[in-house]
Design an enzyme around this catalytic site. Structure first.
Site, mmCIF file in Angstrom:
data_model
loop_
_atom_site.group_PDB
_atom_site.id
_atom_site.type_symbol
_atom_site.label_atom_id
_atom_site.label_comp_id
_atom_site.label_asym_id
_atom_site.label_seq_id
_atom_site.Cartn_x
_atom_site.Cartn_y
_atom_site.Cartn_z
ATOM 1 N N THR A 1 0.814 -1.211 0.000
ATOM 2 C CA THR A 1 0.000 0.000 0.000
ATOM 3 C C THR A 1 0.846 1.259 0.000
ATOM 4 O O THR A 1 0.512 2.241 -0.661
ATOM 5 C CB THR A 1 -0.937 0.008 1.230
ATOM 6 O OG1 THR A 1 -1.842 -1.089 1.141
ATOM 7 C CG2 THR A 1 -1.724 1.304 1.318
ATOM 8 N N SER B 1 1.075 -7.371 -0.930
ATOM 9 C CA SER B 1 1.674 -8.365 -0.037
ATOM 10 C C SER B 1 0.866 -9.660 0.043
ATOM 11 O O SER B 1 1.378 -10.675 0.516
ATOM 12 C CB SER B 1 1.860 -7.791 1.372
ATOM 13 O OG SER B 1 0.628 -7.603 2.031
ATOM 14 N N THR C 1 0.915 -4.421 4.302
ATOM 15 C CA THR C 1 0.619 -4.771 5.684
ATOM 16 C C THR C 1 -0.025 -6.145 5.838
ATOM 17 O O THR C 1 0.076 -6.748 6.900
ATOM 18 C CB THR C 1 -0.304 -3.723 6.324
ATOM 19 O OG1 THR C 1 -1.535 -3.658 5.588
ATOM 20 C CG2 THR C 1 0.348 -2.348 6.334
ATOM 21 N N ASP C 2 -0.701 -6.644 4.797
ATOM 22 C CA ASP C 2 -1.492 -7.862 4.974
ATOM 23 C C ASP C 2 -0.654 -9.061 5.396
ATOM 24 O O ASP C 2 -1.083 -9.870 6.222
ATOM 25 C CB ASP C 2 -2.266 -8.195 3.696
ATOM 26 C CG ASP C 2 -3.468 -7.281 3.507
ATOM 27 O OD1 ASP C 2 -3.785 -6.519 4.441
ATOM 28 O OD2 ASP C 2 -4.089 -7.319 2.425
#
Length: 332
Positions: free
Chosen positions: A13, A55, A86-87
């Site tokens: 992101t 990710s 972030t995932d």
């Protein structure tokens, strides 16, 4: 003398821009640095692009790519910052904690919930804090987000949209940023105790199963036929598995006798499992399962993928899980 820090970009992101199909990684490391450079002039910064992925598409093969690049480049820098979606950031940070033992410099993962180009983005703060941690001289793999720094093997993503997206679970934060600056917790950060090694062999034939009432143990027969080598189970509470109506315990005995390593953790995010407390837990300990104690499920999965890459011997895998390798587990 200013610290020399390398930024490795992998997408996510933080580097994304709107497209007709939704947000997708677009900016490279050089663009990220050009945007953030005015606020981090105290460092000597360089960048390299390793990947350019959402990710969700970063898997064990990409962990190897990232770990190898860190290993190749770490001797030339005081610290490394890795931007990542972030995932799955916690999975990658945890995996590298085992793949790069005794890394002598800070390797700090960070990202953002909004793209860097968004005027309300949290990326600016996260990057500044990550560079500060990378310049701290504290060795290890870390995840920096929302003014808090976790050990890579203790971080868990707990929110989908909030800027406080990550927590350090069952372990104090390695560092925090407040009005006094970056404050390191010396009880969490451990010194490097030997030469850094690259142990990048992985075996991703590992599955995570969350128990529910009514869970059918016959699924383990299917896993035997699919050549899985490792299973992580999120059990109930402090360590409960059912054996009435649907005998999960007997099925797990069959699985462990087939040479498959089974690690059992708790579904509860906080505090440790302890299978010595109740009859249900003691029954599975007798069948050869491995206690996850206070490890997160993220750490249990990544450690098992890594351990099976080092050995296919269940006894040696058990020995890995009975050893605190990177701060991922609290042992009695």
């Amino acid at each position: 003398m200013s610290k020399k820090i390398l930024l490795l970009s992998t997408g996510g992101t933080i580097a994304s821009a709107p497209t007709e199909h939704g947000l997708a990684p677009a900016a490279d490391g050089r663009e990220l640095l050009s945007r953030i450079a005015p606020s981090v002039q105290q460092y000597q910064l360089e960048s390299e692009d390793v990947l350019n992925l959402d990710s969700s598409n970063i898997q064990p093969e990409e962990w190897q790519v990232i770990a190898r690049r860190v290993y190749q480049r770490h001797l030339g820098y005081d610290g490394i910052v890795i931007t990542h979606g972030t995932d799955t950031m916690a999975y990658t940070a945890s995996a590298l904690s085992f793949m790069l033992p005794q890394i002598p410099i800070p390797v700090v993962f960070t990202g953002s919930q909004l793209p860097l180009a968004d005027p309300l983005s949290d990326a600016w703060e996260n990057l500044r804090d990550a560079f500060a941690m990378a310049a701290s001289g504290q060795p290890g793999i870390f995840l920096c987000f929302n003014r808090k720094v976790s050990l890579g093997c203790r971080a868990v993503k707990v929110r989908t949209t909030g800027f406080d997206a990550f927590e350090s679970v069952n372990c104090p934060y390695a560092a925090k940023v407040d009005s006094r600056g970056l404050r390191i917790n010396p009880s969490v950060v451990r010194p490097a105790a030997g030469l850094c090694q690259l142990k990048d062999q992985l075996d991703c034939r590992v599955i995570l199963i969350k128990l529910t009432p009514g869970f059918n143990p016959d699924i383990f027969d299917m896993l035997l036929g699919m050549d899985y080598r490792g299973i992580v189970i999120e059990a109930f509470g402090i360590g409960g598995l059912h054996f009435i109506h649907r005998d999960l315990v007997s099925k797990l005995q069959k699985v462990t006798e087939a040479g498959i390593s089974v690690v059992v953790c708790s579904q509860c995010l906080y505090e440790a499992s302890d299978f010595s407390v109740y009859e249900t837990g003691k029954r599975i300990l007798e069948k050869g399962v491995i206690q996850g104690r206070d490890m997160t499920s993220v750490a249990a999965v990544t450690k098992l993928i890594w351990a099976l890459g080092q050995t296919q011997d269940p006894a040696q895998v058990r020995a890995f899980f009975e050893t605190d390798l990177a701060g991922e587990i609290t042992l009695d």
